[in-house]
Every structure is written in C-alpha cells, then in structure tokens.
Write a protein that holds these residues in place. Structure first.
Motif, PDB file in Angstrom:
ATOM      1  N   ILE A 241       0.864  -1.177   0.000  1.00 27.04           N
ATOM      2  CA  ILE A 241       0.000   0.000   0.000  1.00 27.04           C
ATOM      3  C   ILE A 241       0.903   1.229   0.000  1.00 27.04           C
ATOM      4  N   THR A 242       0.627   2.176  -0.851  1.00 28.56           N
ATOM      5  CA  THR A 242       1.491   3.343  -0.989  1.00 28.56           C
ATOM      6  C   THR A 242       1.321   4.306   0.181  1.00 28.56           C
ATOM      7  N   PRO A 243       2.341   5.124   0.457  1.00 32.71           N
ATOM      8  CA  PRO A 243       2.243   6.039   1.606  1.00 32.71           C
ATOM      9  C   PRO A 243       1.280   7.184   1.349  1.00 32.71           C
ATOM     10  N   THR A 244       0.849   7.808   2.409  1.00 31.46           N
ATOM     11  CA  THR A 244       0.015   9.007   2.340  1.00 31.46           C
ATOM     12  C   THR A 244       0.777  10.166   2.982  1.00 31.46           C
ATOM     13  N   THR A 245       0.222  11.372   2.880  1.00 31.03           N
ATOM     14  CA  THR A 245       0.829  12.500   3.571  1.00 31.03           C
ATOM     15  C   THR A 245       0.510  12.404   5.066  1.00 31.03           C
TER      16      THR A 245
ATOM     17  N   GLU B 238      -3.056   6.294   8.273  1.00 29.63           N
ATOM     18  CA  GLU B 238      -1.838   6.833   8.892  1.00 29.63           C
ATOM     19  C   GLU B 238      -0.692   5.888   8.543  1.00 29.63           C
ATOM     20  N   ASN B 239       0.468   6.430   8.226  1.00 26.46           N
ATOM     21  CA  ASN B 239       1.537   5.622   7.644  1.00 26.46           C
ATOM     22  C   ASN B 239       2.081   4.544   8.566  1.00 26.46           C
ATOM     23  N   GLY B 240       2.053   4.778   9.876  1.00 28.13           N
ATOM     24  CA  GLY B 240       2.451   3.707  10.795  1.00 28.13           C
ATOM     25  C   GLY B 240       1.537   2.510  10.677  1.00 28.13           C
ATOM     26  N   HIS B 241       0.246   2.773  10.561  1.00 30.94           N
ATOM     27  CA  HIS B 241      -0.721   1.693  10.395  1.00 30.94           C
ATOM     28  C   HIS B 241      -0.557   1.015   9.040  1.00 30.94           C
ATOM     29  N   ILE B 242      -0.329   1.811   8.006  1.00 28.60           N
ATOM     30  CA  ILE B 242      -0.122   1.236   6.674  1.00 28.60           C
ATOM     31  C   ILE B 242       1.076   0.292   6.672  1.00 28.60           C
ATOM     32  N   ARG B 243       2.147   0.672   7.362  1.00 29.42           N
ATOM     33  CA  ARG B 243       3.335  -0.189   7.388  1.00 29.42           C
ATOM     34  C   ARG B 243       3.040  -1.520   8.079  1.00 29.42           C
ATOM     35  N   LEU B 244       2.232  -1.488   9.128  1.00 28.58           N
ATOM     36  CA  LEU B 244       1.848  -2.742   9.794  1.00 28.58           C
ATOM     37  C   LEU B 244       1.046  -3.638   8.854  1.00 28.58           C
TER      38      LEU B 244
ATOM     39  N   GLY C 236       8.708   8.439   6.220  1.00 29.27           N
ATOM     40  CA  GLY C 236       7.718   7.421   5.880  1.00 29.27           C
ATOM     41  C   GLY C 236       6.434   7.967   5.300  1.00 29.27           C
ATOM     42  N   ASN C 237       6.396   9.262   4.988  1.00 30.36           N
ATOM     43  CA  ASN C 237       5.215   9.882   4.390  1.00 30.36           C
ATOM     44  C   ASN C 237       5.396   9.998   2.877  1.00 30.36           C
ATOM     45  N   LEU C 238       4.293  10.182   2.158  1.00 28.54           N
ATOM     46  CA  LEU C 238       4.361  10.375   0.715  1.00 28.54           C
ATOM     47  C   LEU C 238       5.209  11.608   0.414  1.00 28.54           C
ATOM     48  N   ARG C 239       6.160  11.458  -0.480  1.00 27.96           N
ATOM     49  CA  ARG C 239       7.042  12.572  -0.819  1.00 27.96           C
ATOM     50  C   ARG C 239       6.241  13.771  -1.311  1.00 27.96           C
ATOM     51  N   GLY C 240       6.632  14.947  -0.864  1.00 29.38           N
ATOM     52  CA  GLY C 240       5.890  16.159  -1.205  1.00 29.38           C
ATOM     53  C   GLY C 240       5.837  16.436  -2.689  1.00 29.38           C
ATOM     54  N   ASP C 241       6.927  16.126  -3.423  1.00 34.54           N
ATOM     55  CA  ASP C 241       6.938  16.391  -4.861  1.00 34.54           C
ATOM     56  C   ASP C 241       6.163  15.359  -5.657  1.00 34.54           C
ATOM     57  N   TYR C 242       5.608  14.344  -4.981  1.00 31.15           N
ATOM     58  CA  TYR C 242       4.789  13.338  -5.657  1.00 31.15           C
ATOM     59  C   TYR C 242       3.299  13.509  -5.375  1.00 31.15           C
ATOM     60  N   VAL C 243       2.936  14.404  -4.471  1.00 30.45           N
ATOM     61  CA  VAL C 243       1.543  14.540  -4.047  1.00 30.45           C
ATOM     62  C   VAL C 243       0.707  15.162  -5.159  1.00 30.45           C
ATOM     63  N   GLY C 244      -0.464  14.545  -5.421  1.00 30.40           N
ATOM     64  CA  GLY C 244      -1.378  15.071  -6.427  1.00 30.40           C
ATOM     65  C   GLY C 244      -2.176  16.249  -5.908  1.00 30.40           C
TER      66      GLY C 244
ATOM     67  N   TYR D 100      -5.601  16.375  -5.559  1.00 29.10           N
ATOM     68  CA  TYR D 100      -6.910  16.086  -4.983  1.00 29.10           C
ATOM     69  C   TYR D 100      -6.857  15.783  -3.491  1.00 29.10           C
ATOM     70  N   ASP D 101      -5.876  15.050  -3.062  1.00 28.96           N
ATOM     71  CA  ASP D 101      -5.800  14.650  -1.657  1.00 28.96           C
ATOM     72  C   ASP D 101      -4.363  14.262  -1.336  1.00 28.96           C
ATOM     73  N   GLY D 102      -4.159  13.709  -0.150  1.00 29.07           N
ATOM     74  CA  GLY D 102      -2.830  13.257   0.257  1.00 29.07           C
ATOM     75  C   GLY D 102      -2.617  11.780   0.003  1.00 29.07           C
ATOM     76  N   ILE D 103      -3.374  11.206  -0.923  1.00 27.84           N
ATOM     77  CA  ILE D 103      -3.291   9.777  -1.242  1.00 27.84           C
ATOM     78  C   ILE D 103      -2.782   9.558  -2.665  1.00 27.84           C
ATOM     79  N   HIS D 104      -3.423  10.225  -3.613  1.00 27.40           N
ATOM     80  CA  HIS D 104      -3.093  10.035  -5.021  1.00 27.40           C
ATOM     81  C   HIS D 104      -1.879  10.885  -5.403  1.00 27.40           C
ATOM     82  N   MET D 105      -1.248  10.489  -6.509  1.00 25.63           N
ATOM     83  CA  MET D 105       0.016  11.115  -6.901  1.00 25.63           C
ATOM     84  C   MET D 105      -0.083  11.830  -8.240  1.00 25.63           C
ATOM     85  N   ASN D 106       0.915  12.650  -8.494  1.00 23.28           N
ATOM     86  CA  ASN D 106       1.022  13.374  -9.760  1.00 23.28           C
ATOM     87  C   ASN D 106       1.852  12.562 -10.752  1.00 23.28           C
TER      88      ASN D 106
END
Length: 337
Positions: free
Chosen positions: A241-245, A256-262, A290-298, A300-306
C-alpha cells in the motif's frame, strides 16, 4: 491331630503369600496401564506419535541423517546483484530467497513466514528493464493503479484493470466498477479475459477505511488465490500500500503511515506464503519520515500522486523484477544485459 494342623497352617500361609504376590503384581500392572494411558493421551493431544517412528527426530535431540530431507539444489547466477533460482518453498530463516525464483514457489502455510518487516520479503533491485516490458503487464487495483493508465511511461502501453473506490471483496463478487476512462464493467469479468506476462496487484486504501484489517486481509487472500488459479504460471507481484501524507493520516487514521506499514507487513507475509512476489513501492515513494514525498503529491488529496510520482513508481518496477527467460529480452542494465 496336632501334626495335621501344622502342615495346614503352613499351606494356608503359602496361599496367602501367593495371593498377596498376585495382588501386588496386578497392582503394578494397573499402575503401568494407567500411566501408559495418560502418556498416550498427552502425546495425542499435542499431535505427537504415541510410538517412535523409524527415522523420526527424537525429542530434544539432533535430527538424524535418515530423517532429514535433502536440501533443494540451487542454481547460481551471475554475480553483481543477480538472482538465484531456488527450488522448493521459502525458508523462514532466509525469507529474502522467496523472491528470486523463475516461477512462483510452492505454496506454504502462512505461519512458515516469520519476518516482521515487509522489506525483508520484498523483491530487491535486479538490473533494469526497458519500458517495453509494460506492453504485456497487467495492473489490477483501485484508483491508485488507474494512474498507470493516465501517465507516462505506462499510459497507452500497459493494460490496466483498475476501478475507482474498490476493494478485493467487490472484485470477488464481480461488482460493476468504473474504469480509468469512465466506462463501467463487471470487474472480475474484465480481469479474467486478459493474457498478461506479469501481473501487479494493489489494494488497501479503500478497504482500510471501510472494513476491519482482518476482513480486508481475508478478502485479499481469497482474491490472490483466485488470481493464482486463473493465471497459473504467471508471475504475480503484490505491491505494498502506498504512503500518504502526514496530514491525510490525521484526517483518516486507518491511512496513517504507521498503520499502513503494519498492514504491509501482513501483506508481504501473505504474498510470500502463496508463492507470489512482494514489491515494496514505499521504498520509491516515501520520504525519510515514511510519508508520501511532497513532490509526488497530487492535487486532490494526500493519497493520489502526480505524474512525477507515477514515473518514479514505474521506474522502481523496472528495476525490481524477477529474472526469467521472458524478462531477459527487456534487460538494458545489470548482470543479465
């Protein structure tokens, strides 16, 4: 008369002694029998054989040479980070070997995989393939995987069976899903008619919000089994599962990324236990925290990417594939080039 009484007393005493002796013997036999029954019951309860089996390992002792199966033969490959072909099932003591087989390894019990960190089970870097590799690749998932149909280098190249806001249980039930182009189709009917050479699967973002972790993993397991059956012999990469902001994790705690890693740890074990490959996309997309890289954030939200994020993700895939006779035609860098 007195002489007759004396032999009688002696005879009676002997009979009493014999009776006591017999009773004592019976008592010993009864005790031994009860002990044997108790011992057998304990062995049976614990799933152990009641009687020793020839060639079996004795409790507490080293394994005998007769009972130890021969180790599977391995085939060496070129040095410099190349893969090894390993027969048989992955061993818990060296879980990293689960990735590097030319064909999926034999299915094992999930309990056989004991690594607690998904990175230990992930496919490592292994040279580089050209983007032509994507022409026979199939991406299966939700709206995160739809980006592979929208952005280079996979746009108009890869086949994408990804549907907006979906989870594994909906695919299993063949619900209608929305494709990247907006059209709608029964999801499993769309997937099952494909003929890919490599498959990439990613689910979790929607499921973690709408279901319990246990329910998601159960449905995901069932879907992976269904894919294995339908596409027998085709390498299947189960992606993390990909990271979020960090901000998105506050808004939606299940993401939350800690939960995603588990959850990714559990997904990695699930994939390897089924003889599939685990791909740690987090390695390409997460920052040092461990968060979605800022230069990859789309936008619409903190989930999808550019597009930049998807280009980095696709590049990561091209450098983390398993060696095979089919894949070697696309190799541009590495020990197999």
């Amino acid at each position: 008369m007195a002489n007759n009484i004396k032999p009688y007393k002696v005879h009676s005493k002997r009979r009493r002694n014999q009776t006591l002796l017999v009773q004592a013997g019976l008592g010993v036999l009864i005790v031994a029998l009860l002990f044997g029954i108790s011992y057998s019951s304990v062995r049976i309860i614990h799933g152990q054989p009641v009687f020793p089996v020839r060639g079996a390992q004795q409790d507490g002792g080293p394994p005998s040479s007769e009972s130890t199966p021969p180790a599977p033969e391995s085939v060496s490959t070129p040095s410099g980070g190349g893969a090894q072909e390993v027969g048989g099932r992955p061993e818990a003591a060296a879980p990293v070997q689960a990735w590097n087989t030319e064909v999926p390894v034999e299915r094992t019990l999930e309990s056989d995989v004991t690594a607690s960190d998904s990175r230990l089970l992930a496919v490592p870097a292994n040279g580089r393939l050209s983007t032509e590799y994507f022409r026979t690749a199939l991406f299966i998932g939700d709206s995160l995987s739809q980006g592979f149909a929208l952005y280079a280098p996979t746009r108009d190249v890869a086949t994408v069976c990804a549907y907006k806001s979906t989870s594994p249980n909906q695919v299993l039930q063949n619900f209608v899903g929305q494709r990247p182009d907006g059209s709608r189709i029964e999801m499993w009917d769309d997937i099952k008619v494909q003929s890919p050479s490599n498959i990439y699967v990613l689910y979790g973002t929607n499921a973690l919000i709408s279901q319990s972790d246990e329910a998601f993993l159960k449905y995901y397991s069932d879907l992976l089994d269904k894919l294995r059956e339908r596409f027998a012999g085709v390498p299947i990469y189960v992606q993390s599962i990909t990271p979020t902001t960090a901000e998105q994790g506050v808004k939606q705690p299940p993401l939350e990324n800690g939960h995603i890693r588990l959850i990714n740890n559990a997904i990695a074990k699930l994939a390897v236990s089924k003889g599939l490959y685990y791909l740690d996309a987090q390695e390409a997309l997460a920052d040092a925290d461990g968060n979605l890289r800022g230069d990859y954030v789309g936008t619409y939200d903190g989930i999808h990417m550019n597009p930049t994020g998807y280009a980095a993700w696709a590049d990561y895939i091209l450098t983390h594939t398993v060696y095979s006779d089919y894949n070697k035609q696309f190799v541009t860098e590495g020990p197999y080039a």
